[in-house]
Design a protein around this motif. Structure first.
Motif, PDB file in Angstrom:
ATOM      1  N   SER A 195      -1.300  -8.077   3.124  1.00 42.66           N
ATOM      2  CA  SER A 195      -0.351  -7.453   1.540  1.00 42.66           C
ATOM      3  C   SER A 195      -0.587  -7.154   0.761  1.00 42.66           C
ATOM      4  CB  SER A 195       0.506  -8.689   1.216  1.00 42.66           C
ATOM      5  OG  SER A 195      -0.183  -9.643   1.529  1.00 42.66           O
ATOM      6  N   GLY A 196      -2.117  -7.239   0.542  1.00 37.50           N
ATOM      7  CA  GLY A 196      -3.105  -6.850  -0.579  1.00 37.50           C
ATOM      8  C   GLY A 196      -3.117  -8.112  -1.465  1.00 37.50           C
ATOM      9  N   HIS A 197      -2.570  -9.736  -1.305  1.00 35.44           N
ATOM     10  CA  HIS A 197      -2.958 -10.234  -2.318  1.00 35.44           C
ATOM     11  C   HIS A 197      -4.887 -10.416  -2.252  1.00 35.44           C
ATOM     12  CE1 HIS A 197       0.658 -11.069  -4.298  1.00 35.44           C
ATOM     13  NE2 HIS A 197       1.229 -10.947  -3.345  1.00 35.44           N
ATOM     14  N   ASP A 198      -5.176 -10.900  -0.628  1.00 36.01           N
ATOM     15  CA  ASP A 198      -6.554 -11.359  -0.913  1.00 36.01           C
ATOM     16  C   ASP A 198      -6.501 -10.562   0.303  1.00 36.01           C
ATOM     17  OD1 ASP A 198      -6.945 -13.990  -2.149  1.00 36.01           O
ATOM     18  OD2 ASP A 198      -5.723 -14.474  -1.143  1.00 36.01           O
ATOM     19  N   LEU A 199      -7.903  -9.398   0.688  1.00 39.28           N
ATOM     20  CA  LEU A 199      -8.441  -9.166   1.347  1.00 39.28           C
ATOM     21  C   LEU A 199      -9.521  -8.087   1.688  1.00 39.28           C
ATOM     22  CD1 LEU A 199      -6.462  -5.016   2.045  1.00 39.28           C
ATOM     23  CD2 LEU A 199      -6.381  -6.750  -0.769  1.00 39.28           C
ATOM     24  N   SER A 200     -10.130  -7.714   2.442  1.00 47.87           N
ATOM     25  CA  SER A 200     -11.274  -7.514   2.613  1.00 47.87           C
ATOM     26  C   SER A 200     -11.203  -5.465   3.533  1.00 47.87           C
ATOM     27  CB  SER A 200     -12.411  -7.495   2.869  1.00 47.87           C
ATOM     28  OG  SER A 200     -12.358  -8.670   2.497  1.00 47.87           O
ATOM     29  N   LEU A 201     -11.301  -4.596   2.609  1.00 51.80           N
ATOM     30  CA  LEU A 201     -10.719  -3.447   3.525  1.00 51.80           C
ATOM     31  C   LEU A 201     -12.169  -2.969   4.651  1.00 51.80           C
ATOM     32  CD1 LEU A 201     -10.750  -0.772   0.406  1.00 51.80           C
ATOM     33  CD2 LEU A 201      -8.741  -2.254   1.873  1.00 51.80           C
ATOM     34  N   ARG A 202     -11.237  -2.580   5.844  1.00 51.25           N
ATOM     35  CA  ARG A 202     -12.121  -2.509   6.960  1.00 51.25           C
ATOM     36  C   ARG A 202     -12.858  -1.003   6.607  1.00 51.25           C
ATOM     37  NH1 ARG A 202      -7.117  -3.960   9.074  1.00 51.25           N
ATOM     38  NH2 ARG A 202      -6.983  -1.443   9.372  1.00 51.25           N
ATOM     39  N   PRO A 203     -13.498  -0.725   7.107  1.00 50.56           N
ATOM     40  CA  PRO A 203     -14.007   0.576   7.124  1.00 50.56           C
ATOM     41  C   PRO A 203     -13.544   1.969   7.071  1.00 50.56           C
ATOM     42  CG  PRO A 203     -15.349  -1.060   8.740  1.00 50.56           C
ATOM     43  CD  PRO A 203     -14.474  -0.800   8.299  1.00 50.56           C
ATOM     44  N   SER A 204     -12.701   1.922   8.078  1.00 51.77           N
ATOM     45  CA  SER A 204     -11.919   2.545   8.053  1.00 51.77           C
ATOM     46  C   SER A 204     -10.681   2.738   7.013  1.00 51.77           C
ATOM     47  CB  SER A 204     -10.637   3.172   9.485  1.00 51.77           C
ATOM     48  OG  SER A 204      -9.526   1.499   9.535  1.00 51.77           O
ATOM     49  N   GLN A 205     -10.020   1.997   6.406  1.00 56.22           N
ATOM     50  CA  GLN A 205      -9.073   1.748   5.315  1.00 56.22           C
ATOM     51  C   GLN A 205     -10.424   2.033   4.240  1.00 56.22           C
ATOM     52  OE1 GLN A 205      -8.541  -2.393   5.697  1.00 56.22           O
ATOM     53  NE2 GLN A 205      -6.111  -2.339   6.513  1.00 56.22           N
ATOM     54  N   ALA A 206     -11.859   2.356   3.980  1.00 60.33           N
ATOM     55  CA  ALA A 206     -12.604   2.434   3.131  1.00 60.33           C
ATOM     56  C   ALA A 206     -12.842   3.744   2.818  1.00 60.33           C
ATOM     57  CB  ALA A 206     -13.782   1.431   2.803  1.00 60.33           C
ATOM     58  N   GLY A 207     -12.737   4.360   3.542  1.00 65.65           N
ATOM     59  CA  GLY A 207     -12.932   5.672   4.098  1.00 65.65           C
ATOM     60  C   GLY A 207     -11.606   6.650   3.976  1.00 65.65           C
ATOM     61  N   ALA A 208     -10.265   6.436   4.132  1.00 67.88           N
ATOM     62  CA  ALA A 208      -9.505   6.537   3.514  1.00 67.88           C
ATOM     63  C   ALA A 208      -9.037   6.310   2.478  1.00 67.88           C
ATOM     64  CB  ALA A 208      -8.280   5.828   4.365  1.00 67.88           C
TER      65      ALA A 208
END
Length: 307
Positions: A52-65
């Motif tokens: 949901s975005g409250h607590d997360l660490s971006l995966r490499p694919s998400q960071a790349g996007a």
């Protein structure tokens, strides 16, 4: 006139201008952007159905996007504080639009949510008047997409931002936004008619996540375990809900995050029936139709719970 073979070869190999790379944080936002981009391109959904975005660490694919994006649409840090820093660093080359912070967005705060909680007669203030002073109160409820009036206000903003990045398709974006707004107005009218029969009917909720939807369609729970911040419910809150159930209230709106133990504690020995709802619609396939299906699912769940 005949073109030289060398020129023909050049034209055949010259790539068309690519549509902008667009990122959206949550499924409802992704759906609205997808409607505006339909026929031109498709946005990327950053957060999958499990987050949901409250607590997360971006995966490499998400960071790349995020790093590759030309445009990023998100609700804002009130909803997804875990995205604020990644967007600041990874999305430095993108235009980042926090929809909750746009002046056109109607925002209610925790005090207003509690007012609707205790007064089912209270209605939304006029959208424009409310938008002018919505930052003058306390903690703000971030579930802004659950009022379809906000979605209607965002559609032309999304189209304008896309047209700025991709002027060649400006007319398509504008036409799509207009068509989407008209469809949303029709769906809102249909939901209003469906839920009119339940205005003033008492029900219970485990979380005050649906204040925007409730306010727009004149619904209000008798009690909720937690407020908009979803802090853990204390014994007093549990007792209030149990007492309301003993007084004859039978409808309980829950969320996926509500534990089975909590639902059991509230329903055992009472007439309460639990009806689960996800304000993000994570069980609905992402895409242009997701937002409309989400509103419809919420309306149908309330109707089934309150009948």
């Amino acid at each position: 006139m005949r073109l030289a073979p060398s020129l023909l070869a050049l034209l055949a190999t010259t790539p068309a201008l690519a549509e902008p790379k667009v990122l959206a944080d949550l499924p409802p936002v992704h759906s609205l952007v997808a409607q505006v981009m339909e026929g031109v391109g498709a946005p990327t959904l950053l957060l999958d159905r499990a987050t949901s975005g409250h607590d997360l660490s971006l995966r490499p694919s998400q960071a790349g996007a995020a790093q590759d994006a030309d445009l990023i649409f998100w609700i804002g840090p009130a909803m997804s504080p875990g995205l604020a820093k990644p967007f600041e660093t990874l999305g430095e080359n993108a235009r980042i639009i926090a929809l909750m912070e746009q002046p056109e967005t109607l925002v209610i705060d925790s005090a207003e949510a509690e007012a609707h909680h205790h007064d089912g007669e209270e209605e939304h203030a006029d959208h424009d008047d409310h938008a002018e002073d919505h930052h003058d109160h306390g903690p703000e409820d971030p579930h802004v997409w659950l009022d379809p009036a906000n979605a209607q206000a965002w559609l032309p903003l999304i189209a304008a931002a896309l047209a700025e990045k991709d002027p060649a398709n400006a007319e398509a974006y504008s036409a799509n936004a207009t068509r989407a707004a008209e469809g949303l107005a029709t769906r809102t009218a249909e939901i209003t008619a469906t839920l009119a029969a339940f205005e003033g009917r008492e029900y219970l909720a485990t979380h005050r996540a649906f204040a925007y939807f409730e306010s727009r369609f004149h619904l209000a729970p008798a009690h909720a375990l937690t407020g908009i911040d979803a802090t853990a419910a204390g014994p007093r809150a549990m007792e209030e809900v149990r007492h309301a159930a003993e007084e004859g209230v039978t409808c309980l709106i829950t969320e996926p995050e509500t534990s089975a133990a909590t639902v059991a504690t509230l329903t055992e020995g009472t007439g309460l029936t639990a009806h689960p709802l996800d304000p993000l619609g994570r069980d609905i396939a992402p895409g242009p139709d997701q937002y409309g299906k989400l509103l419809q699912a919420i309306a149908e769940t309330y109707a089934a719970c309150l009948k």
